[in-house]
Design a protein around this motif. Structure first.
Motif, mmCIF file in Angstrom:
data_model
loop_
_atom_site.group_PDB
_atom_site.id
_atom_site.type_symbol
_atom_site.label_atom_id
_atom_site.label_comp_id
_atom_site.label_asym_id
_atom_site.label_seq_id
_atom_site.Cartn_x
_atom_site.Cartn_y
_atom_site.Cartn_z
ATOM 1 N N LEU A 1 0.836 -1.188 0.000
ATOM 2 C CA LEU A 1 0.000 0.000 0.000
ATOM 3 C C LEU A 1 0.877 1.246 0.000
ATOM 4 C CD1 LEU A 1 -2.476 -1.114 2.817
ATOM 5 C CD2 LEU A 1 -2.807 -1.356 0.350
ATOM 6 N N GLU B 1 0.353 5.494 0.078
ATOM 7 C CA GLU B 1 -0.533 6.644 0.177
ATOM 8 C C GLU B 1 0.052 7.849 -0.545
ATOM 9 O OE1 GLU B 1 -0.589 4.674 4.382
ATOM 10 O OE2 GLU B 1 0.895 5.134 2.829
ATOM 11 N N CYS C 1 -4.780 5.817 -2.048
ATOM 12 C CA CYS C 1 -3.998 4.658 -1.644
ATOM 13 C C CYS C 1 -3.959 3.694 -2.811
ATOM 14 C CB CYS C 1 -4.622 3.996 -0.412
ATOM 15 S SG CYS C 1 -3.823 2.462 0.109
ATOM 16 N N TRP D 1 -8.799 3.661 6.611
ATOM 17 C CA TRP D 1 -7.901 4.781 6.867
ATOM 18 C C TRP D 1 -7.808 5.002 8.371
ATOM 19 C CZ3 TRP D 1 -4.899 7.136 3.315
ATOM 20 C CH2 TRP D 1 -5.254 7.003 1.962
ATOM 21 N N CYS E 1 -3.144 4.196 5.202
ATOM 22 C CA CYS E 1 -4.027 3.274 4.523
ATOM 23 C C CYS E 1 -3.740 1.869 5.022
ATOM 24 C CB CYS E 1 -3.795 3.365 3.010
ATOM 25 S SG CYS E 1 -4.756 2.229 2.001
ATOM 26 N N GLY F 1 0.266 1.001 4.879
ATOM 27 C CA GLY F 1 1.111 1.871 4.098
ATOM 28 C C GLY F 1 2.075 2.632 4.979
#
Length: 124
Positions: free
Chosen positions: A4, A6, A22, A36, A96, A115
Motif C-alpha cells: 500500500l 498513500e 492509496c 484509513w 491506509c 502503508g
C-alpha cells in the motif's frame, strides 16, 4: 501479500479540502476491507473510515462523518479518502490499511497490511 502506498497529503488551511489516495498491489485485493487510520503527534493511532470489499458498507468515526468520504475502485486497485471542511484537529499522519476480511472493520488489530503514511497538516 498486499503493498500500500498513500499520496495526496499536504498543508491546507482550515476549511479546505484534500483527497488522499492509496494505491494497492497484490492478489485478492478486491475482497479486502480497506481502511484509513491517523496518528497525531503524542497520540495513539485512531480509526478514521473503512469500506467493505464491495463498497456497500462504510464506517466513520463520529468526528469526521459528514466531512470525509471513503471510496474504492477495485478495478484500479485504489482507495480514496475525500476530506472536506478540514480542522486543525485533523492534523495527523494518515495511514491506509488492508484487512483480509471482507465485511468491514473499525479495529486496527484486524488489519494485516499498512502503508507508510502521508502527512496532513491543517493550519488555522
Amino acid at each position: 501479500q498486499v503493498q500500500l502506498v498513500e499520496s495526496g497529503g499536504g498543508l491546507v488551511q482550515a476549511g479546505g479540502s484534500l483527497r488522499l489516495a492509496c494505491a494497492a498491489s497484490g492478489r485478492t485485493f478486491s475482497t479486502y476491507t480497506m481502511g484509513w487510520f491517523r496518528q497525531a503527534p503524542g497520540k495513539e493511532r485512531e480509526f478514521v473510515a473503512s469500506i467493505s470489499w464491495g463498497g456497500g458498507r462504510t464506517y466513520y468515526r463520529t468526528s469526521v462523518k459528514g466531512r470525509f468520504t471513503i471510496s474504492r475502485d477495485n478495478a484500479k486497485n485504489m482507495v480514496y479518502l475525500q476530506m472536506n471542511s478540514l480542522n486543525p484537529e485533523d492534523t495527523a499522519v494518515y495511514y491506509c490499511a488492508a484487512d483480509r476480511g471482507s465485511l468491514g472493520s473499525t479495529s486496527q488489530h484486524d488489519y494485516d497490511y499498512w502503508g507508510q503514511g502521508t502527512q496532513v497538516t491543517v493550519s488555522s
